[in-house]
Design a protein around this motif. Structure first.
Motif, PDB file in Angstrom:
ATOM      1  N   TYR A 171     -17.068  95.057 -18.853  1.00  0.00           N
ATOM      2  CA  TYR A 171     -16.618  96.405 -18.479  1.00  0.00           C
ATOM      3  C   TYR A 171     -16.168  97.203 -19.700  1.00  0.00           C
ATOM      4  O   TYR A 171     -16.360  98.424 -19.769  1.00  0.00           O
ATOM      5  CB  TYR A 171     -15.486  96.323 -17.460  1.00  0.00           C
ATOM      6  CG  TYR A 171     -15.860  95.566 -16.204  1.00  0.00           C
ATOM      7  CD1 TYR A 171     -16.956  95.953 -15.437  1.00  0.00           C
ATOM      8  CD2 TYR A 171     -15.136  94.447 -15.797  1.00  0.00           C
ATOM      9  CE1 TYR A 171     -17.306  95.251 -14.294  1.00  0.00           C
ATOM     10  CE2 TYR A 171     -15.490  93.738 -14.661  1.00  0.00           C
ATOM     11  CZ  TYR A 171     -16.580  94.143 -13.916  1.00  0.00           C
ATOM     12  OH  TYR A 171     -16.934  93.443 -12.787  1.00  0.00           O
ATOM     13  N   VAL A 172     -15.574  96.518 -20.679  1.00  0.00           N
ATOM     14  CA  VAL A 172     -15.156  97.192 -21.910  1.00  0.00           C
ATOM     15  C   VAL A 172     -16.378  97.703 -22.671  1.00  0.00           C
ATOM     16  O   VAL A 172     -16.401  98.842 -23.164  1.00  0.00           O
ATOM     17  CB  VAL A 172     -14.332  96.234 -22.802  1.00  0.00           C
ATOM     18  CG1 VAL A 172     -14.100  96.843 -24.185  1.00  0.00           C
ATOM     19  CG2 VAL A 172     -12.996  95.906 -22.139  1.00  0.00           C
ATOM     20  N   LYS A 173     -17.413  96.873 -22.735  1.00  0.00           N
ATOM     21  CA  LYS A 173     -18.638  97.282 -23.439  1.00  0.00           C
ATOM     22  C   LYS A 173     -19.325  98.448 -22.730  1.00  0.00           C
ATOM     23  O   LYS A 173     -19.789  99.394 -23.373  1.00  0.00           O
ATOM     24  CB  LYS A 173     -19.602  96.093 -23.537  1.00  0.00           C
ATOM     25  CG  LYS A 173     -19.135  94.993 -24.476  1.00  0.00           C
ATOM     26  CD  LYS A 173     -20.105  93.808 -24.450  1.00  0.00           C
ATOM     27  CE  LYS A 173     -19.670  92.698 -25.377  1.00  0.00           C
ATOM     28  NZ  LYS A 173     -20.573  91.529 -25.320  1.00  0.00           N
ATOM     29  N   GLN A 174     -19.361  98.364 -21.401  1.00  0.00           N
ATOM     30  CA  GLN A 174     -19.987  99.438 -20.620  1.00  0.00           C
ATOM     31  C   GLN A 174     -19.257 100.755 -20.834  1.00  0.00           C
ATOM     32  O   GLN A 174     -19.884 101.802 -21.050  1.00  0.00           O
ATOM     33  CB  GLN A 174     -19.966  99.054 -19.133  1.00  0.00           C
ATOM     34  CG  GLN A 174     -20.637 100.066 -18.222  1.00  0.00           C
ATOM     35  CD  GLN A 174     -20.546  99.630 -16.758  1.00  0.00           C
ATOM     36  OE1 GLN A 174     -20.217  98.490 -16.449  1.00  0.00           O
ATOM     37  NE2 GLN A 174     -20.837 100.552 -15.855  1.00  0.00           N
ATOM     38  N   ALA A 175     -17.936 100.715 -20.799  1.00  0.00           N
ATOM     39  CA  ALA A 175     -17.140 101.930 -21.021  1.00  0.00           C
ATOM     40  C   ALA A 175     -17.357 102.477 -22.428  1.00  0.00           C
ATOM     41  O   ALA A 175     -17.494 103.690 -22.623  1.00  0.00           O
ATOM     42  CB  ALA A 175     -15.658 101.626 -20.794  1.00  0.00           C
ATOM     43  N   SER A 176     -17.424 101.591 -23.421  1.00  0.00           N
ATOM     44  CA  SER A 176     -17.617 102.019 -24.817  1.00  0.00           C
ATOM     45  C   SER A 176     -18.955 102.728 -24.991  1.00  0.00           C
ATOM     46  O   SER A 176     -19.043 103.754 -25.684  1.00  0.00           O
ATOM     47  CB  SER A 176     -17.535 100.803 -25.748  1.00  0.00           C
ATOM     48  OG  SER A 176     -16.284 100.161 -25.632  1.00  0.00           O
ATOM     49  N   ARG A 177     -19.997 102.184 -24.369  1.00  0.00           N
ATOM     50  CA  ARG A 177     -21.319 102.831 -24.459  1.00  0.00           C
ATOM     51  C   ARG A 177     -21.294 104.229 -23.853  1.00  0.00           C
ATOM     52  O   ARG A 177     -21.807 105.192 -24.445  1.00  0.00           O
ATOM     53  CB  ARG A 177     -22.370 101.978 -23.752  1.00  0.00           C
ATOM     54  CG  ARG A 177     -22.682 100.646 -24.413  1.00  0.00           C
ATOM     55  CD  ARG A 177     -23.840  99.947 -23.717  1.00  0.00           C
ATOM     56  NE  ARG A 177     -23.904  98.533 -24.069  1.00  0.00           N
ATOM     57  CZ  ARG A 177     -23.453  97.538 -23.313  1.00  0.00           C
ATOM     58  NH1 ARG A 177     -22.936  97.809 -22.113  1.00  0.00           N
ATOM     59  NH2 ARG A 177     -23.531  96.287 -23.720  1.00  0.00           N
ATOM     60  N   GLU A 178     -20.724 104.331 -22.653  1.00  0.00           N
ATOM     61  CA  GLU A 178     -20.719 105.620 -21.954  1.00  0.00           C
ATOM     62  C   GLU A 178     -19.861 106.650 -22.669  1.00  0.00           C
ATOM     63  O   GLU A 178     -20.216 107.826 -22.736  1.00  0.00           O
ATOM     64  CB  GLU A 178     -20.246 105.426 -20.505  1.00  0.00           C
ATOM     65  CG  GLU A 178     -21.166 104.576 -19.651  1.00  0.00           C
ATOM     66  CD  GLU A 178     -22.575 105.155 -19.549  1.00  0.00           C
ATOM     67  OE1 GLU A 178     -22.722 106.389 -19.505  1.00  0.00           O
ATOM     68  OE2 GLU A 178     -23.542 104.360 -19.546  1.00  0.00           O
ATOM     69  N   ILE A 179     -18.728 106.213 -23.200  1.00  0.00           N
ATOM     70  CA  ILE A 179     -17.873 107.128 -23.971  1.00  0.00           C
ATOM     71  C   ILE A 179     -18.615 107.591 -25.219  1.00  0.00           C
ATOM     72  O   ILE A 179     -18.582 108.764 -25.590  1.00  0.00           O
ATOM     73  CB  ILE A 179     -16.537 106.456 -24.339  1.00  0.00           C
ATOM     74  CG1 ILE A 179     -15.697 106.220 -23.083  1.00  0.00           C
ATOM     75  CG2 ILE A 179     -15.757 107.313 -25.339  1.00  0.00           C
ATOM     76  CD1 ILE A 179     -14.493 105.316 -23.307  1.00  0.00           C
ATOM     77  N   GLY A 180     -19.313 106.656 -25.875  1.00  0.00           N
ATOM     78  CA  GLY A 180     -20.080 107.000 -27.068  1.00  0.00           C
ATOM     79  C   GLY A 180     -21.132 108.059 -26.796  1.00  0.00           C
ATOM     80  O   GLY A 180     -21.294 109.012 -27.573  1.00  0.00           O
ATOM     81  N   LYS A 181     -21.848 107.913 -25.694  1.00  0.00           N
ATOM     82  CA  LYS A 181     -22.880 108.912 -25.319  1.00  0.00           C
ATOM     83  C   LYS A 181     -22.265 110.295 -25.155  1.00  0.00           C
ATOM     84  O   LYS A 181     -22.833 111.301 -25.597  1.00  0.00           O
ATOM     85  CB  LYS A 181     -23.562 108.495 -24.019  1.00  0.00           C
ATOM     86  CG  LYS A 181     -24.452 107.272 -24.125  1.00  0.00           C
ATOM     87  CD  LYS A 181     -24.982 106.893 -22.748  1.00  0.00           C
ATOM     88  CE  LYS A 181     -25.688 105.545 -22.762  1.00  0.00           C
ATOM     89  NZ  LYS A 181     -26.103 105.125 -21.394  1.00  0.00           N
ATOM     90  N   ALA A 182     -21.096 110.345 -24.506  1.00  0.00           N
ATOM     91  CA  ALA A 182     -20.442 111.642 -24.286  1.00  0.00           C
ATOM     92  C   ALA A 182     -19.891 112.211 -25.596  1.00  0.00           C
ATOM     93  O   ALA A 182     -19.938 113.425 -25.824  1.00  0.00           O
ATOM     94  CB  ALA A 182     -19.321 111.480 -23.261  1.00  0.00           C
ATOM     95  N   LEU A 183     -19.402 111.337 -26.479  1.00  0.00           N
ATOM     96  CA  LEU A 183     -18.865 111.785 -27.770  1.00  0.00           C
ATOM     97  C   LEU A 183     -19.921 112.467 -28.625  1.00  0.00           C
ATOM     98  O   LEU A 183     -19.609 113.333 -29.453  1.00  0.00           O
ATOM     99  CB  LEU A 183     -18.300 110.590 -28.544  1.00  0.00           C
ATOM    100  CG  LEU A 183     -16.872 110.144 -28.288  1.00  0.00           C
ATOM    101  CD1 LEU A 183     -16.539 108.977 -29.191  1.00  0.00           C
ATOM    102  CD2 LEU A 183     -15.885 111.286 -28.521  1.00  0.00           C
TER     103      LEU A 183
END
Length: 427
Positions: A96-108
């Motif tokens: 879940y941490v990795k999934q959140a990091s990917r999605e946050i990165g895309k938005a950033l």
């Protein structure tokens, strides 16, 4: 300040609503549509004292969504507060941490302003910099500490009093590398009057694990001494009242009984053991802490069989299913171990808990479906002569235990005073 929180479980929801109370606007991000709907209707998807009242009072100052882009582009700070469950071997699951990091990165990638990402989830030392940071950089095309901020801010919330703990903490630990991120988090936490310890990121991660491991060890130590006291006819609670008066030790977490459960101590202690072994260390004390805790709830069964040697065909009442009072959380609850043992002995179980019965049924399908659930503690007492007390809910002090056999794992004074036969686990 505008804050977004990824994950709306116990930590995420309480953290977000705590920031709302401090005057911030908050966007919750979750993939569970039921949770999103509940939050947007000011209905907490978990039970936590004072949470529903707070959500109703500040409705309009927060909302929930499944859209990372909306949350990141409309906030200045994002907290990652997703679950980090244990794998079967005890190691931490970072899915879940990795999934959140990917999605946050895309938005950033779309954001021009400096944005701060804060890991609130409990992760082992090195995770923020070696797992979260590379994913954020890969998916955003930006550099940490230059184009966006990254920090670690562990939580020290106790379920049942989590809101109070957020607003009146013993300390706030902030792990940072760059000055800009440090200033943002200092400003965000300025309204809270508590010691603020600034460290590097890896140290902040370790403080969380060391804290939980020590508290777990303190309880297991107390229970081991308590087991000896029981054999000697000594009240372990009075022993630890005396021990706790030493200012070097303190009286906290010396409530002997049937051990610890919940979402933090078990998984965090096992994860630290696993990490130590990977590093070539043999964490003997931590292993013993876990071993004592796994055995401790079975003391209830041992004491029960002193008074009811044959359990097959007997109906045993169980008071309490949550891992602790004032929560509906049943993760790693001692009730599961106790009920499983009773069923294996051929006993029938009738149980009651003020908040956790539905969760217990769902979370433990191997035993939950074989338990009969009562509508009240009084009903349990009406329908059986033999009771086990597993969770120390206040309402259990109001019950009449006259004529009953009570084996108590949490020290309910009314049972100790009025039961026909009473046995405490460590007293």
């Amino acid at each position: 300040m505008r804050v977004s929180v990824v994950g709306s479980g116990y930590v995420g929801l309480v953290t977000g609503m705590g920031f709302v109370k401090l005057g911030n606007e908050v966007i919750f991000v979750d993939i569970d549509y039921k949770k999103i709907h509940a939050i947007n209707n000011a209905q907490p998807p978990i039970y936590e004292e004072g949470l529903e009242e707070l959500m109703k009072k500040f409705k309009g100052k927060y909302h929930a969504t499944d859209d990372y882009r909306e949350a990141i582009l409309n906030s200045e700070v994002t907290f990652i507060a997703v679950g980090t469950p244990s794998r079967e071997d005890g190691s931490i699951d970072l899915t879940y941490v990795k999934q959140a990091s990917r999605e946050i990165g895309k938005a950033l990638k779309e954001k021009k302003d400096y944005h701060v990402i804060v890991v609130k989830s409990t992760v082992l030392p090195g995770t923020t910099e070696e797992v979260v940071k590379p994913l954020l950089e890969e998916y955003s095309g930006k550099k940490a500490f230059k184009d966006f901020g990254l920090a670690m801010n562990p939580e020290f919330l106790r379920e049942g009093v989590a809101l109070k703990d957020f607003l009146n903490p013993d300390r706030i630990v902030i792990g940072v590398q760059d000055e800009k991120t440090k200033k943002v988090l200092e400003e965000l936490y300025r309204p809270i009057n508590a010691p603020k310890l600034i460290t590097n990121i890896k140290t902040a991660e370790m403080i969380k694990y060391a804290s939980n491991a020590f508290l777990a060890a303190k309880i297991s130590f107390a229970n081991e001494i308590g087991n000896i006291c029981k054999k000697l006819g000594i009240d372990s609670w009075k022993v630890f009242e005396g021990v706790g008066l030493d200012h070097r030790i303190s009286p906290h977490f010396f409530r002997t009984g049937i051990g610890w459960g919940g979402s933090c101590f078990p998984k965090d202690t096992r994860a630290l053991i696993k990490k130590a072994e990977e590093l070539g260390e043999d964490p003997m004390i931590l292993k013993a802490v876990v071993e004592v805790n796994e055995r401790q709830p079975l003391k209830l069964i041992e004491l029960l069989k002193k008074h009811v040697p044959e359990l097959r065909g007997k109906t045993i009442g169980v008071l309490g299913l949550a891992f602790k009072p004032d929560t509906d959380d049943v993760r790693e609850t001692r009730a599961y171990i106790v009920i499983k043992a009773l069923l294996e002995e051929g006993a029938s179980v009738i149980a009651y808990d003020p908040k956790a019965m539905e969760n217990f049924r769902k979370f433990y399908p191997d035993v939950g479906g074989r338990v009969e659930y009562a509508s009240s503690g009084e009903e349990v007492l009406e329908r059986t002569e033999v009771l086990l007390i597993v969770t120390e809910w206040k309402e259990f002090e109001e019950l009449d235990y006259s004529g009953k056999i009570v084996i108590d794992g949490r020290r309910i004074k009314a049972a100790e005073k009025n039961a026909k036969i009473y046995e405490g686990v460590c007293w």
